[in-house]
Design a protein around this motif. Structure first.
Motif, PDB file in Angstrom:
ATOM      1  N   ARG A   1      27.532  -6.875  48.359  1.00 19.32           N
ATOM      2  CA  ARG A   1      28.112  -8.143  48.782  1.00 19.32           C
ATOM      3  C   ARG A   1      29.293  -8.478  47.882  1.00 19.32           C
ATOM      4  O   ARG A   1      29.176  -8.503  46.656  1.00 19.32           O
ATOM      5  N   PHE A   2      30.442  -8.720  48.505  1.00 18.92           N
ATOM      6  CA  PHE A   2      31.661  -9.036  47.780  1.00 18.92           C
ATOM      7  C   PHE A   2      32.213 -10.366  48.290  1.00 18.92           C
ATOM      8  O   PHE A   2      32.681 -10.449  49.429  1.00 18.92           O
ATOM      9  N   PHE A   3      32.104 -11.415  47.473  1.00 19.34           N
ATOM     10  CA  PHE A   3      32.720 -12.706  47.766  1.00 19.34           C
ATOM     11  C   PHE A   3      32.348 -13.208  49.163  1.00 19.34           C
ATOM     12  O   PHE A   3      33.202 -13.583  49.970  1.00 19.34           O
TER      13      PHE A   3
ATOM     14  N   GLU B   1      29.378  -8.776  53.234  1.00 21.76           N
ATOM     15  CA  GLU B   1      28.680  -7.505  53.030  1.00 21.76           C
ATOM     16  C   GLU B   1      29.575  -6.395  53.558  1.00 21.76           C
ATOM     17  O   GLU B   1      29.864  -6.321  54.760  1.00 21.76           O
TER      18      GLU B   1
ATOM     19  N   LEU C   1      39.268  -4.101  41.721  1.00 25.96           N
ATOM     20  CA  LEU C   1      37.996  -4.819  41.641  1.00 25.96           C
ATOM     21  C   LEU C   1      37.108  -4.331  40.502  1.00 25.96           C
ATOM     22  O   LEU C   1      36.537  -5.115  39.765  1.00 25.96           O
TER      23      LEU C   1
ATOM     24  N   GLY D   1      33.521  -5.919  39.754  1.00 24.04           N
ATOM     25  CA  GLY D   1      34.172  -6.463  40.930  1.00 24.04           C
ATOM     26  C   GLY D   1      33.652  -7.772  41.465  1.00 24.04           C
ATOM     27  O   GLY D   1      34.306  -8.403  42.291  1.00 24.04           O
ATOM     28  N   THR D   2      32.493  -8.203  41.020  1.00 23.40           N
ATOM     29  CA  THR D   2      31.961  -9.472  41.543  1.00 23.40           C
ATOM     30  C   THR D   2      31.556 -10.414  40.426  1.00 23.40           C
ATOM     31  O   THR D   2      30.633 -11.206  40.575  1.00 23.40           O
ATOM     32  N   GLY D   3      32.216 -10.283  39.293  1.00 22.60           N
ATOM     33  CA  GLY D   3      31.994 -11.236  38.215  1.00 22.60           C
ATOM     34  C   GLY D   3      31.232 -10.713  37.026  1.00 22.60           C
ATOM     35  O   GLY D   3      31.216 -11.363  35.981  1.00 22.60           O
TER      36      GLY D   3
ATOM     37  N   TYR E   1      29.517 -13.265  33.156  1.00 21.25           N
ATOM     38  CA  TYR E   1      29.346 -13.323  34.607  1.00 21.25           C
ATOM     39  C   TYR E   1      30.194 -14.465  35.146  1.00 21.25           C
ATOM     40  O   TYR E   1      30.025 -15.612  34.740  1.00 21.25           O
ATOM     41  N   LYS E   2      31.137 -14.109  36.022  1.00 21.63           N
ATOM     42  CA  LYS E   2      32.089 -15.085  36.584  1.00 21.63           C
ATOM     43  C   LYS E   2      32.760 -15.890  35.475  1.00 21.63           C
ATOM     44  O   LYS E   2      32.963 -17.107  35.582  1.00 21.63           O
TER      45      LYS E   2
ATOM     46  N   GLY F   1      29.498  -4.830  43.020  1.00 20.00           N
ATOM     47  CA  GLY F   1      28.721  -5.787  43.796  1.00 20.00           C
ATOM     48  C   GLY F   1      27.381  -6.145  43.198  1.00 20.00           C
ATOM     49  O   GLY F   1      26.711  -7.055  43.688  1.00 20.00           O
TER      50      GLY F   1
ATOM     51  N   LYS G   1      24.535  -7.360  40.165  1.00 24.22           N
ATOM     52  CA  LYS G   1      24.432  -8.407  39.143  1.00 24.22           C
ATOM     53  C   LYS G   1      23.571  -7.944  37.975  1.00 24.22           C
ATOM     54  O   LYS G   1      23.002  -8.760  37.244  1.00 24.22           O
TER      55      LYS G   1
END
Length: 362
Positions: free
Chosen positions: A6-8, A11, A27, A51-53, A71-72, A179, A181
């Motif tokens: 999942r990106f922003f 999916e 990313l 790429g997602t934080g 993270y973020k 993607g 966490k």
């Protein structure tokens, strides 16, 4: 059916993601670099972003330990006021280790000693062992597609050996996916010597502000808890109670034998409900039977350590006298793994709480 990354809010499989970007480093990437000033000068490191934080820094010059994790943009870990100190400047004699202790999201303690210093077998056993200041060799960075997963992986080896004594090798791989966490640390310890050796290993995971605050809580599955010393014993009933910083607070340390599932999996988390975010660990209690808690509510040294280990933190002579030292045979290998991840939002937190309840129900 396998879920896509999942990106922003979307999916996306490999093709759909590549439609939206040019180079993958837009990313996700692994970027090697070197510190150039102060006490950290000369330390080689790698910055990893997925790429997602999720972003973290590994110290190639210090056991590939994770000195920071964000993270973020939010800091997740504790960093001591001594900062990042080159192994060349680290003095491990007596209590001098306090001037160069690594901290960060993860530093590795062992392989011959964890905790109290000692002279054992004719060798000085320094506080928390030598690994934390051992540079990695055969370092390899890998960032590539594996099916629909973009995998980011760093690996290397650390040797702990002495003439007429041990010859131990730690092979480490640290990986994440675009993607994701979470980060997975996979370690293989090999005894490349001709005698059985005593082994101690502790993963010093250090959570800091803003995850750690007076609104935070420590989540551990039901456990048998033992205090390290008389002062810690006075706070054993409140081991999970986290407070605002306290001037002059003296650290307390506890050892937990946690509930686990049929495969030995267990975990713990520090959750800040006000921020709606937490940091968790998962690991196999069959290999790491003790969860050591380092509770430091002291102003300026404000940290909570959740630390899976093969042992306690009173040093190798205490462990031997207690009959609890892990042993590794000549040419035997032992595998350890640790997952460190982020709980982002109510659903993630409730899912981890359900995981803990399931452990307690087994």
């Amino acid at each position: 059916m396998r879920s896509m990354a999942r990106f922003f809010g979307k999916e996306l499989d490999r093709k759909e993601l590549l439609k939206r970007i040019g180079h993958m480093s837009q990313l996700a990437y692994i970027q090697p670099f070197e510190y150039t000033e102060g006490k950290a000068q000369g330390i080689k490191a790698l910055n990893v972003a997925n790429g997602t934080g999720l972003e973290f820094t590994l110290l190639e010059s210090k056991c590939l330990d994770m000195i920071s994790m964000k993270y973020k943009g939010m800091n997740l870990n504790f960093l001591p006021k001594s900062g990042i100190v080159s192994p060349a400047l680290a003095d491990m004699n007596g209590t001098e280790f306090m001037r160069s202790i690594s901290g960060g999201m993860l530093y590795t303690c062992g392989l011959r000693n964890v905790g109290t210093t000692a002279v054992d077998g004719g060798l000085n056993q320094v506080f928390h062992g030598n690994l934390k200041n051992t540079p990695a060799e055969k370092v390899n960075a890998f960032a590539a597609w594996q099916g629909d997963d973009y995998v980011l992986k760093v690996s290397g080896e650390m040797n702990e050996s002495a003439i007429f004594n041990e010859n131990l090798l730690l092979k480490r791989t640290i990986s994440t996916k675009a993607g994701a966490k979470s980060v997975l640390i996979e370690d293989r310890v090999e005894n490349q010597g001709f005698e059985e050796q005593e082994l101690m290993l502790l993963y010093h995971v250090n959570v800091g502000f803003p995850i750690l605050d007076e609104n935070s809580r420590l989540l551990i599955p039901k456990s048998k808890t033992v205090a390290r010393d008389p002062l810690s014993q006075t706070g054993i009933a409140e081991f999970a109670q986290l407070t605002a910083p306290v001037d002059g607070y003296t650290e307390q340390v506890f050892s937990h034998e946690t509930a686990s599932n049929s495969e030995g999996m267990t975990g713990a988390a520090v959750i800040n409900d006000q921020l709606g975010i937490g940091v968790y660990i998962k690991y196999n209690a069959n290999m790491l039977p003790n969860l050591v808690e380092w509770k430091s509510m002291r102003s300026g040294d404000y940290a909570l350590g959740i630390m899976p280990a093969t042992c306690n933190v009173k040093g190798r002579t205490f462990e031997r006298e207690s009959g609890t030292l892990r042993r590794i045979n000549s040419f035997e290998t032992l595998d350890f793994s640790l997952e460190i991840g982020v709980l982002d939002g109510k659903d993630d937190i409730e899912s981890f709480e359900q995981f803990i309840r399931q452990l307690e129900g087994e």
